[in-house]
Write a protein that holds these residues in place. Sequence first.
Motif, PDB file in Angstrom:
ATOM      1  N   SER A   4       0.903  13.405  -5.897  1.00  0.00           N
ATOM      2  CA  SER A   4      -0.037  12.462  -6.514  1.00  0.00           C
ATOM      3  C   SER A   4       0.183  11.084  -5.922  1.00  0.00           C
ATOM      4  N   VAL A   5      -0.902  10.378  -5.605  1.00  0.00           N
ATOM      5  CA  VAL A   5      -0.777   9.035  -5.048  1.00  0.00           C
ATOM      6  C   VAL A   5      -0.474   8.001  -6.125  1.00  0.00           C
ATOM      7  N   GLU A   6      -0.598   8.369  -7.377  1.00  0.00           N
ATOM      8  CA  GLU A   6      -0.365   7.412  -8.464  1.00  0.00           C
ATOM      9  C   GLU A   6       1.077   6.894  -8.425  1.00  0.00           C
ATOM     10  N   GLY A   7       1.196   5.582  -8.422  1.00  0.00           N
ATOM     11  CA  GLY A   7       2.507   4.955  -8.413  1.00  0.00           C
ATOM     12  C   GLY A   7       3.226   5.004  -7.081  1.00  0.00           C
ATOM     13  N   LYS A   8       2.573   5.493  -6.039  1.00  0.00           N
ATOM     14  CA  LYS A   8       3.230   5.674  -4.739  1.00  0.00           C
ATOM     15  C   LYS A   8       2.921   4.520  -3.782  1.00  0.00           C
ATOM     16  N   VAL A   9       3.772   4.410  -2.765  1.00  0.00           N
ATOM     17  CA  VAL A   9       3.569   3.446  -1.683  1.00  0.00           C
ATOM     18  C   VAL A   9       2.995   4.198  -0.487  1.00  0.00           C
ATOM     19  N   ALA A  10       1.875   3.718   0.036  1.00  0.00           N
ATOM     20  CA  ALA A  10       1.174   4.403   1.124  1.00  0.00           C
ATOM     21  C   ALA A  10       1.092   3.512   2.352  1.00  0.00           C
ATOM     22  N   LEU A  11       0.935   4.157   3.498  1.00  0.00           N
ATOM     23  CA  LEU A  11       0.634   3.453   4.745  1.00  0.00           C
ATOM     24  C   LEU A  11      -0.521   4.170   5.428  1.00  0.00           C
ATOM     25  N   ILE A  12      -1.536   3.402   5.820  1.00  0.00           N
ATOM     26  CA  ILE A  12      -2.741   3.983   6.415  1.00  0.00           C
ATOM     27  C   ILE A  12      -3.020   3.280   7.739  1.00  0.00           C
ATOM     28  N   VAL A  79       7.748   3.590   2.242  1.00  0.00           N
ATOM     29  CA  VAL A  79       6.530   4.420   2.265  1.00  0.00           C
ATOM     30  C   VAL A  79       6.809   5.844   1.789  1.00  0.00           C
ATOM     31  N   GLN A  80       5.901   6.350   0.958  1.00  0.00           N
ATOM     32  CA  GLN A  80       6.004   7.719   0.446  1.00  0.00           C
ATOM     33  C   GLN A  80       4.886   8.624   0.951  1.00  0.00           C
ATOM     34  N   VAL A  81       3.804   8.030   1.417  1.00  0.00           N
ATOM     35  CA  VAL A  81       2.720   8.824   2.012  1.00  0.00           C
ATOM     36  C   VAL A  81       2.147   8.059   3.198  1.00  0.00           C
ATOM     37  N   VAL A  82       2.085   8.727   4.345  1.00  0.00           N
ATOM     38  CA  VAL A  82       1.507   8.175   5.568  1.00  0.00           C
ATOM     39  C   VAL A  82       0.187   8.879   5.838  1.00  0.00           C
ATOM     40  N   VAL A  83      -0.841   8.102   6.099  1.00  0.00           N
ATOM     41  CA  VAL A  83      -2.133   8.654   6.508  1.00  0.00           C
ATOM     42  C   VAL A  83      -2.405   8.197   7.931  1.00  0.00           C
ATOM     43  N   ASN A  84      -2.312   9.122   8.874  1.00  0.00           N
ATOM     44  CA  ASN A  84      -2.567   8.786  10.279  1.00  0.00           C
ATOM     45  C   ASN A  84      -4.053   8.969  10.552  1.00  0.00           C
ATOM     46  N   ASN A  85      -4.791   7.907  10.320  1.00  0.00           N
ATOM     47  CA  ASN A  85      -6.244   7.941  10.423  1.00  0.00           C
ATOM     48  C   ASN A  85      -6.747   7.444  11.766  1.00  0.00           C
ATOM     49  N   ALA A  86      -6.003   6.576  12.429  1.00  0.00           N
ATOM     50  CA  ALA A  86      -6.470   5.955  13.669  1.00  0.00           C
ATOM     51  C   ALA A  86      -6.742   7.002  14.744  1.00  0.00           C
ATOM     52  N   GLY A  87      -7.870   6.869  15.396  1.00  0.00           N
ATOM     53  CA  GLY A  87      -8.225   7.792  16.477  1.00  0.00           C
ATOM     54  C   GLY A  87      -9.382   7.238  17.281  1.00  0.00           C
ATOM     55  N   ALA A 118       4.707  10.524  13.450  1.00  0.00           N
ATOM     56  CA  ALA A 118       5.505  11.524  12.734  1.00  0.00           C
ATOM     57  C   ALA A 118       6.992  11.338  13.000  1.00  0.00           C
ATOM     58  N   GLN A 119       7.353  11.088  14.242  1.00  0.00           N
ATOM     59  CA  GLN A 119       8.761  10.918  14.586  1.00  0.00           C
ATOM     60  C   GLN A 119       9.338   9.645  13.968  1.00  0.00           C
ATOM     61  N   ALA A 120       8.553   8.576  13.948  1.00  0.00           N
ATOM     62  CA  ALA A 120       9.040   7.311  13.396  1.00  0.00           C
ATOM     63  C   ALA A 120       9.190   7.365  11.879  1.00  0.00           C
ATOM     64  N   PHE A 121       8.260   8.061  11.213  1.00  0.00           N
ATOM     65  CA  PHE A 121       8.252   8.026   9.754  1.00  0.00           C
ATOM     66  C   PHE A 121       8.950   9.216   9.098  1.00  0.00           C
ATOM     67  N   ALA A 122       9.349  10.204   9.874  1.00  0.00           N
ATOM     68  CA  ALA A 122      10.059  11.345   9.278  1.00  0.00           C
ATOM     69  C   ALA A 122      11.274  10.901   8.468  1.00  0.00           C
ATOM     70  N   PRO A 123      12.174  10.062   9.010  1.00  0.00           N
ATOM     71  CA  PRO A 123      13.333   9.654   8.214  1.00  0.00           C
ATOM     72  C   PRO A 123      12.970   8.781   7.022  1.00  0.00           C
ATOM     73  N   VAL A 124      11.884   8.027   7.125  1.00  0.00           N
ATOM     74  CA  VAL A 124      11.431   7.196   6.005  1.00  0.00           C
ATOM     75  C   VAL A 124      10.946   8.078   4.862  1.00  0.00           C
ATOM     76  N   LEU A 125      10.111   9.048   5.175  1.00  0.00           N
ATOM     77  CA  LEU A 125       9.554   9.930   4.153  1.00  0.00           C
ATOM     78  C   LEU A 125      10.619  10.849   3.563  1.00  0.00           C
ATOM     79  N   ALA A 126      11.560  11.258   4.385  1.00  0.00           N
ATOM     80  CA  ALA A 126      12.590  12.207   3.933  1.00  0.00           C
ATOM     81  C   ALA A 126      13.527  11.599   2.897  1.00  0.00           C
ATOM     82  N   LYS A 127      13.551  10.269   2.797  1.00  0.00           N
ATOM     83  CA  LYS A 127      14.419   9.610   1.817  1.00  0.00           C
ATOM     84  C   LYS A 127      13.958   9.855   0.385  1.00  0.00           C
ATOM     85  N   HIS A 128      12.704  10.237   0.223  1.00  0.00           N
ATOM     86  CA  HIS A 128      12.125  10.375  -1.111  1.00  0.00           C
ATOM     87  C   HIS A 128      12.173  11.825  -1.582  1.00  0.00           C
ATOM     88  N   ASN A 129      12.188  11.994  -2.875  1.00  0.00           N
ATOM     89  CA  ASN A 129      12.133  13.345  -3.447  1.00  0.00           C
ATOM     90  C   ASN A 129      10.669  13.762  -3.569  1.00  0.00           C
TER      91      ASN A 129
END
Length: 246
Positions: A4-12, A79-87, A118-129
């Motif tokens: 759930s995105v509620e209460g989460k920190v996102a990067l887009i 960051v808890q959710v990354v959205v890779n939208n750029a293309g 993905a490589q840059a943010f894997a350790p960032v995201l992995a810190k969260h449950n």
Amino acid sequence: MSFSVEGKVALITGANRGIGKAIVESFISHGASKVYLAVRNPGSAQALSQTYGNKVVVLPFDAADPASITALATAAPDVQVVVNNAGILEVADPLASNAITALEHEMNINVYGLMRMAQAFAPVLAKHNGAAFVQLNSVASIKTFTPFTTYSASKAASYSVTQGLKDVFAPMNIQVLSVHPGPIKTDMAAKAGFDEADTVTSVSEGIVTALKAGDFHLFPDAMAKLFEGEYQSYATNIISADLGGE
């Protein structure tokens, strides 16, 4: 896995317009606590900053520059959710004089950019449950549209990488969502010559719903749902199945 995105920190990434901007708006409306707006030109996100104040943080980002992405991950350690939208999309069929140049450009942004993120943010995201990584692919990832052959090839590659990310992120408790829109009312769709297209909110709201449902695929709009109807059996029995291989 459900997220759930509620209460989460996102990067887009590519958050200043089109689908990216809509995702920012949807995430905040569904209770995201903070959204990092990763954009090439920070000034282009000024309107979003004025609208949402301290709920958004603008950061510079260049999908083609590994150092830029490393700096982005350092600047957004919560960051808890990354959205890779750029293309990007180039108009090139296989015999076009610009086909190889177009493909090289699209691969650099659409595929290598995804891998850098993905490589840059894997350790960032992995810190969260529990975290999530969302990749904007396309119906062109499973069907080549001839005038946009090089774009289709790059999106097929990014979809393949996304499948690999699903497997390597799973043990880290990171949910992966592969988004496959058809024509959406954006500058990119206009460049491709699509006059009839669904709204950006079909994608942004679809992402919120798909993350909560724990889905891997999202086919958000009318054209995409036609693809989903034909593709679902293959996706379930092959793409999402554990076939025992590496």
